[in-house]
Design a protein around this motif. Structure first.
Motif, PDB file in Angstrom:
ATOM      1  N   TYR A  84       0.829  -1.216   0.000  1.00 10.61           N
ATOM      2  CA  TYR A  84       0.000   0.000   0.000  1.00 10.61           C
ATOM      3  C   TYR A  84       0.858   1.258   0.000  1.00 10.61           C
ATOM      4  O   TYR A  84       0.655   2.167  -0.820  1.00 10.61           O
ATOM      5  N   PHE A  85       1.824   1.333   0.907  1.00  4.43           N
ATOM      6  CA  PHE A  85       2.646   2.545   0.996  1.00  4.43           C
ATOM      7  C   PHE A  85       3.528   2.723  -0.229  1.00  4.43           C
ATOM      8  O   PHE A  85       3.805   3.856  -0.638  1.00  4.43           O
ATOM      9  N   SER A  87       2.553   1.994  -3.163  1.00  8.96           N
ATOM     10  CA  SER A  87       1.649   2.448  -4.237  1.00  8.96           C
ATOM     11  C   SER A  87       1.313   3.924  -4.129  1.00  8.96           C
ATOM     12  O   SER A  87       0.991   4.565  -5.138  1.00  8.96           O
ATOM     13  N   ILE A  88       1.350   4.505  -2.911  1.00 11.92           N
ATOM     14  CA  ILE A  88       0.959   5.908  -2.749  1.00 11.92           C
ATOM     15  C   ILE A  88       2.152   6.838  -2.556  1.00 11.92           C
ATOM     16  O   ILE A  88       1.978   8.053  -2.452  1.00 11.92           O
ATOM     17  N   HIS A  91       2.417   9.929  -5.134  1.00 11.06           N
ATOM     18  CA  HIS A  91       1.348  10.888  -5.423  1.00 11.06           C
ATOM     19  C   HIS A  91       0.463  11.247  -4.237  1.00 11.06           C
ATOM     20  O   HIS A  91      -0.495  11.994  -4.399  1.00 11.06           O
ATOM     21  N   CYS A  92       0.743  10.750  -3.059  1.00 15.54           N
ATOM     22  CA  CYS A  92      -0.074  11.083  -1.885  1.00 15.54           C
ATOM     23  C   CYS A  92       0.732  11.938  -0.917  1.00 15.54           C
ATOM     24  O   CYS A  92       1.745  11.491  -0.373  1.00 15.54           O
ATOM     25  N   LYS A  93       0.271  13.170  -0.704  1.00 13.60           N
ATOM     26  CA  LYS A  93       0.995  14.088   0.169  1.00 13.60           C
ATOM     27  C   LYS A  93       1.010  13.618   1.623  1.00 13.60           C
ATOM     28  O   LYS A  93       1.882  13.996   2.394  1.00 13.60           O
ATOM     29  N   HIS A  95       1.466  10.580   2.580  1.00 19.18           N
ATOM     30  CA  HIS A  95       2.161   9.291   2.669  1.00 19.18           C
ATOM     31  C   HIS A  95       2.961   9.164   3.955  1.00 19.18           C
ATOM     32  O   HIS A  95       2.856   8.177   4.693  1.00 19.18           O
ATOM     33  N   TYR A  98       0.707   8.942   7.083  1.00 21.79           N
ATOM     34  CA  TYR A  98       0.024   7.653   7.183  1.00 21.79           C
ATOM     35  C   TYR A  98       0.991   6.551   7.593  1.00 21.79           C
ATOM     36  O   TYR A  98       0.668   5.703   8.433  1.00 21.79           O
ATOM     37  N   LYS A  99       2.178   6.572   7.008  1.00 24.16           N
ATOM     38  CA  LYS A  99       3.158   5.525   7.309  1.00 24.16           C
ATOM     39  C   LYS A  99       3.635   5.633   8.756  1.00 24.16           C
ATOM     40  O   LYS A  99       3.820   4.618   9.442  1.00 24.16           O
ATOM     41  N   ARG A 149      -7.745   1.805   5.169  1.00 25.25           N
ATOM     42  CA  ARG A 149      -7.182   2.191   3.871  1.00 25.25           C
ATOM     43  C   ARG A 149      -6.329   1.067   3.286  1.00 25.25           C
ATOM     44  O   ARG A 149      -6.371   0.791   2.084  1.00 25.25           O
ATOM     45  N   TYR A 153      -7.328  -1.071  -0.058  1.00 20.59           N
ATOM     46  CA  TYR A 153      -6.379  -1.136  -1.174  1.00 20.59           C
ATOM     47  C   TYR A 153      -6.198  -2.592  -1.608  1.00 20.59           C
ATOM     48  O   TYR A 153      -6.222  -2.904  -2.804  1.00 20.59           O
TER      49      TYR A 153
END
Length: 361
Positions: A84-85, A87-88, A91-93, A95, A98-99, A149, A153
């Motif tokens: 998942y991490f 993959s994002i 493009h995910c600000k 990231h 979340y990690k 999330r 995914y």
């Protein structure tokens, strides 16, 4: 064999004597075309189950995961999180945020547990442990959303077919902030930041536009319309631009400050470089805590003054001044007027005066 009417050549049907049907799936593995028998209708197999199996096999080939029944009992959340991490990451600000939440809170509790062994009881125990650790209900909800999330995914990518949880019950959290600054408190705050240019700019612009702090920090010289005394603001929440207005004093403060700035320089800065939120937050928090939050619990969201209180102060005083809810909605850039209605009770037309005079002769 004939192709499925719904899934085409991906699922093949072989009609047998007696009315039974054998289902096959077709997919590529390297240069080879594989025909794999799934089973018969009499065994409970149908086209939907056949395509689901095909998707799982393709996902196995893409991700290098063994999706056999035996392996699903050993596939861990850590492995899904890794995918998942990855993959994002580009493009995910959010990231990094979340990690970090995953590694601090979710991983220690669930990371090495096989997906097949996760259940609702483990979530309930997790919630109880975090409450005992003095984590807020809102924060605990965020951790669980992070877990969701990852699982969603994995379902979208057909790595797993469904969530191992039947019903995750989130905490009910009252996120409403009722507090706004009175006119005297606004004056006190402005006096406190008078000698600190960056804080002064933040406070003045926030109180004049009602913009969120990220929008304020993102303002560049090119966003200031000196002819109309307006500012282009980017709403990071709604992902759109809207127009804010600067009062006379704030307008002159900003224009004098950016006179020598380049067109792309940021307004809330001393050198044109964008100021970090953390730098502003730390300084303003000290002022808020000393001047307005004495004696209040740190979890008292309704009454503690925070940076977002400046936005509420802007809207609240507009309502007190009799500005229509529709105009306040536009100035706040609210998508739904329901978000703005909480300020209606402050309006002079809210009915207070009528109640005061109701039984007077």
């Amino acid at each position: 064999m004939i192709g499925s009417k719904r899934y085409g050549s991906k699922v093949q049907l072989n009609y047998l004597k007696g009315g039974d049907i054998s289902y096959f799936i077709v997919y590529k593995s390297g240069k080879k075309t594989i025909y794999k028998k799934v089973g018969r209708k009499s065994e409970g197999i149908n086209e939907k189950k056949a395509i689901e199996l095909r998707n799982q096999i393709l996902s196995e080939l893409r991700h290098g995961i063994d999706l056999s029944q035996k392996s699903m009992k050993t596939l861990t959340l850590d492995r899904l999180a890794e995918l998942y991490f990855a993959s994002i990451a580009a493009h995910c600000k959010s990231h990094d945020k979340y990690k970090q939440e995953y590694e601090r809170h979710i991983k220690p509790a669930f990371g090495d547990i096989p997906i097949a062994m996760l259940d609702d009881i483990l979530i309930q125990e997790f919630q109880a442990i975090k409450l005992s650790d003095k984590k807020s209900k809102g924060s605990i909800n965020q951790y669980i959303k992070g877990l969701k999330r990852i699982l969603n995914y994995a379902i979208r990518k057909s790595i797993i077919s469904h969530s191992p949880f039947k019903e995750i019950r989130m905490f009910q959290v009252d996120n409403s902030r009722l507090r706004y600054l009175s006119l005297k408190e606004v004056q006190l705050l402005q006096e406190e930041v008078q000698d600190h240019l960056l804080l002064k700019l933040v406070v003045k612009i926030s109180l004049s536009t009602g913009a969120r702090i990220n929008s304020v920090l993102g303002i560049q010289k090119k966003h200031i319309d000196q002819e109309n005394k307006t500012v282009q603001l980017y709403d990071h929440k709604r992902k759109c631009w809207y127009v804010g207005y600067l009062d006379q004093e704030t307008f002159h403060l900003v224009c004098d400050h950016i006179q020598e700035f380049g067109i792309n320089d940021h307004v809330v800065s001393t050198d044109g470089k964008k100021t970090k939120y953390a730098d502003v937050y730390k300084l303003l928090r000290l002022i808020f805590d000393e001047r307005f939050n004495q004696g209040l619990d740190k979890k008292d969201r309704a009454n503690r003054v925070v940076i977002h209180t400046l936005r509420h102060t802007f809207a609240s005083h507009l309502a007190i001044a009799g500005v229509s809810i529709q105009k306040i909605q536009k100035l706040m850039n609210h998508k739904d007027i329901k978000q703005t209605m909480k300020y209606a009770k402050l309006s002079p037309d809210s009915g207070r005066n009528a109640v005061e005079e109701l039984y007077k002769g």
